[in-house]
Structure formats: structure tokens, C-alpha cells
Design a protein around this motif. Structure first.
Motif, PDB file in Angstrom:
ATOM      1  N   ALA A   1       0.825  -1.204   0.000  1.00  0.00           N
ATOM      2  CA  ALA A   1       0.000   0.000   0.000  1.00  0.00           C
ATOM      3  C   ALA A   1       0.859   1.253   0.000  1.00  0.00           C
ATOM      4  CB  ALA A   1      -0.926   0.006   1.211  1.00  0.00           C
ATOM      5  N   TYR A   2       2.053   1.157   0.590  1.00  0.00           N
ATOM      6  CA  TYR A   2       2.975   2.294   0.645  1.00  0.00           C
ATOM      7  C   TYR A   2       4.376   1.749   0.880  1.00  0.00           C
ATOM      8  CZ  TYR A   2       5.211   6.654   1.872  1.00  0.00           C
ATOM      9  OH  TYR A   2       6.042   7.730   1.879  1.00  0.00           O
TER      10      TYR A   2
ATOM     11  N   ASP B   1       8.568   3.480   1.262  1.00  0.00           N
ATOM     12  CA  ASP B   1       9.674   4.404   1.046  1.00  0.00           C
ATOM     13  C   ASP B   1      10.887   3.818   1.770  1.00  0.00           C
ATOM     14  OD1 ASP B   1       9.650   5.250   3.768  1.00  0.00           O
ATOM     15  OD2 ASP B   1       8.534   7.067   3.325  1.00  0.00           O
ATOM     16  N   ALA B   2      11.909   4.584   1.977  1.00  0.00           N
ATOM     17  CA  ALA B   2      13.144   4.056   2.578  1.00  0.00           C
ATOM     18  C   ALA B   2      13.023   3.765   4.068  1.00  0.00           C
ATOM     19  CB  ALA B   2      14.293   5.042   2.345  1.00  0.00           C
ATOM     20  N   THR B   3      12.003   4.351   4.749  1.00  0.00           N
ATOM     21  CA  THR B   3      11.912   4.177   6.197  1.00  0.00           C
ATOM     22  C   THR B   3      10.753   3.323   6.664  1.00  0.00           C
ATOM     23  OG1 THR B   3      10.564   6.152   6.604  1.00  0.00           O
ATOM     24  CG2 THR B   3      12.988   6.429   6.557  1.00  0.00           C
ATOM     25  N   TRP B   4       9.771   3.084   5.796  1.00  0.00           N
ATOM     26  CA  TRP B   4       8.669   2.197   6.180  1.00  0.00           C
ATOM     27  C   TRP B   4       7.870   1.755   4.969  1.00  0.00           C
ATOM     28  CZ3 TRP B   4       3.206   3.008   6.343  1.00  0.00           C
ATOM     29  CH2 TRP B   4       2.776   4.276   5.952  1.00  0.00           C
TER      30      TRP B   4
ATOM     31  N   ARG C   1       2.874  11.946   6.521  1.00  0.00           N
ATOM     32  CA  ARG C   1       3.023  12.157   5.074  1.00  0.00           C
ATOM     33  C   ARG C   1       1.982  11.407   4.255  1.00  0.00           C
ATOM     34  NH1 ARG C   1       8.883   9.515   5.345  1.00  0.00           N
ATOM     35  NH2 ARG C   1       8.206   7.959   6.801  1.00  0.00           N
ATOM     36  N   ASP C   2       1.360  10.370   4.830  1.00  0.00           N
ATOM     37  CA  ASP C   2       0.295   9.663   4.117  1.00  0.00           C
ATOM     38  C   ASP C   2      -1.082  10.242   4.440  1.00  0.00           C
ATOM     39  OD1 ASP C   2      -0.033   8.739   6.699  1.00  0.00           O
ATOM     40  OD2 ASP C   2       0.090   6.611   6.187  1.00  0.00           O
TER      41      ASP C   2
ATOM     42  N   SER D   1     -11.172   8.720  10.895  1.00  0.00           N
ATOM     43  CA  SER D   1     -11.643   9.465   9.730  1.00  0.00           C
ATOM     44  C   SER D   1     -10.507   9.860   8.782  1.00  0.00           C
ATOM     45  CB  SER D   1     -12.409  10.706  10.165  1.00  0.00           C
ATOM     46  OG  SER D   1     -11.550  11.640  10.794  1.00  0.00           O
ATOM     47  N   SER D   2      -9.249   9.746   9.221  1.00  0.00           N
ATOM     48  CA  SER D   2      -8.125  10.136   8.364  1.00  0.00           C
ATOM     49  C   SER D   2      -7.529   8.957   7.581  1.00  0.00           C
ATOM     50  CB  SER D   2      -7.021  10.786   9.205  1.00  0.00           C
ATOM     51  OG  SER D   2      -6.356   9.818  10.016  1.00  0.00           O
ATOM     52  N   VAL D   3      -8.064   7.778   7.803  1.00  0.00           N
ATOM     53  CA  VAL D   3      -7.490   6.564   7.185  1.00  0.00           C
ATOM     54  C   VAL D   3      -8.358   6.114   6.031  1.00  0.00           C
ATOM     55  CG1 VAL D   3      -6.866   4.154   7.590  1.00  0.00           C
ATOM     56  CG2 VAL D   3      -6.466   5.868   9.379  1.00  0.00           C
ATOM     57  N   ARG D   4      -7.732   5.993   4.847  1.00  0.00           N
ATOM     58  CA  ARG D   4      -8.437   5.433   3.695  1.00  0.00           C
ATOM     59  C   ARG D   4      -8.496   3.930   3.861  1.00  0.00           C
ATOM     60  NH1 ARG D   4      -4.817   7.390  -0.804  1.00  0.00           N
ATOM     61  NH2 ARG D   4      -3.524   8.103   0.889  1.00  0.00           N
ATOM     62  N   ARG D   5      -9.649   3.364   3.664  1.00  0.00           N
ATOM     63  CA  ARG D   5      -9.795   1.920   3.837  1.00  0.00           C
ATOM     64  C   ARG D   5     -10.041   1.234   2.541  1.00  0.00           C
ATOM     65  NH1 ARG D   5     -12.851   1.691   9.610  1.00  0.00           N
ATOM     66  NH2 ARG D   5     -12.418   3.811  10.081  1.00  0.00           N
TER      67      ARG D   5
END
Length: 107
Positions: free
Chosen positions: A36-37, A39-42, A81-82, A103-107
Motif C-alpha cells: 500500500a505504501y 519508502d526508505a523508512t517504512w 506524510r500519508d 476518519s483520516s485513514v483510507r480503507r
């Protein structure tokens, strides 16, 4: 007795890894999951029933991410950042819990 709709949802469990790209490759080779995502740190891997976050310990603590309808009651939320908003709080034994504004999380 709680009903299923009243229970909070575990969004992810975050485990530390030494190399995000190598770990993502290993999980993708061994299991059926989507990225789902990354980058270099997660990275966030989506499984059928929950997500697994792979994190570098220098950037993110190992933790459990819990969706909560009123995450702000735990303190000021940070926007990531997400675009998710959350706060890290310790449980009584010092384990880190990321309380995520549902409410800030896309499911």
C-alpha cells in the motif's frame, strides 16, 4: 458483551526491519499481500484481514496501530506524510500504541 460494530479496529502491527526493500521483497515472495505504501523508512503491506507495517527503528518505533473515532482524546494528533493523523501513547508496560484518527485513514 460488545458487538462487533462497537469494537475498535487494529489497523496494523509495525515490526522493525533492517532493510525495507529487502523485507518487502521477502514478504511479497512468501505471502499474498499488496504494497500500500513504501519508502526508505517504512512500508505498509495489506493482507486480507489487516496490515503489517515494516519500519526502521531509527524512524518509527515498533507499535500497534488502532483506529479510534476520537483519537484526539489521547492528545494532539500529528499529521503524517500519508495524511493519516495519530498520536503514539504507551500502554502500562511501555508498548507503543499508535492511536489513529479513524476518519483520516483510507480503507
Amino acid at each position: 458483551m460488545s458487538t462487533q460494530s462497537q469494537l475498535d479496529q487494529i489497523h496494523h502491527v509495525a515490526i522493525p526491519v533492517s532493510d525495507i526493500a529487502a523485507s518487502v521483497a521477502w514478504y511479497r515472495e512468501q505471502f499474498r499481500c499488496d504494497v500500500a505504501y513504501q519508502d526508505a523508512t517504512w512500508a505498509l503491506l495489506k493482507f486480507a484481514n489487516m496490515n503489517v507495517a515494516l519500519v526502521t527503528s531509527s524512524q518509527h518505533p515498533p507499535h500497534i496501530g488502532v483506529l479510534h473515532d476520537n483519537a484526539g482524546q489521547f492528545g494532539p494528533l500529528t499529521t503524517h506524510r500519508d495524511a493519516t493523523r495519530s498520536i503514539y501513547v504507551p500502554d502500562p508496560d511501555g508498548n507503543q500504541i499508535e492511536v489513529m484518527d479513524a476518519s483520516s485513514v483510507r480503507r
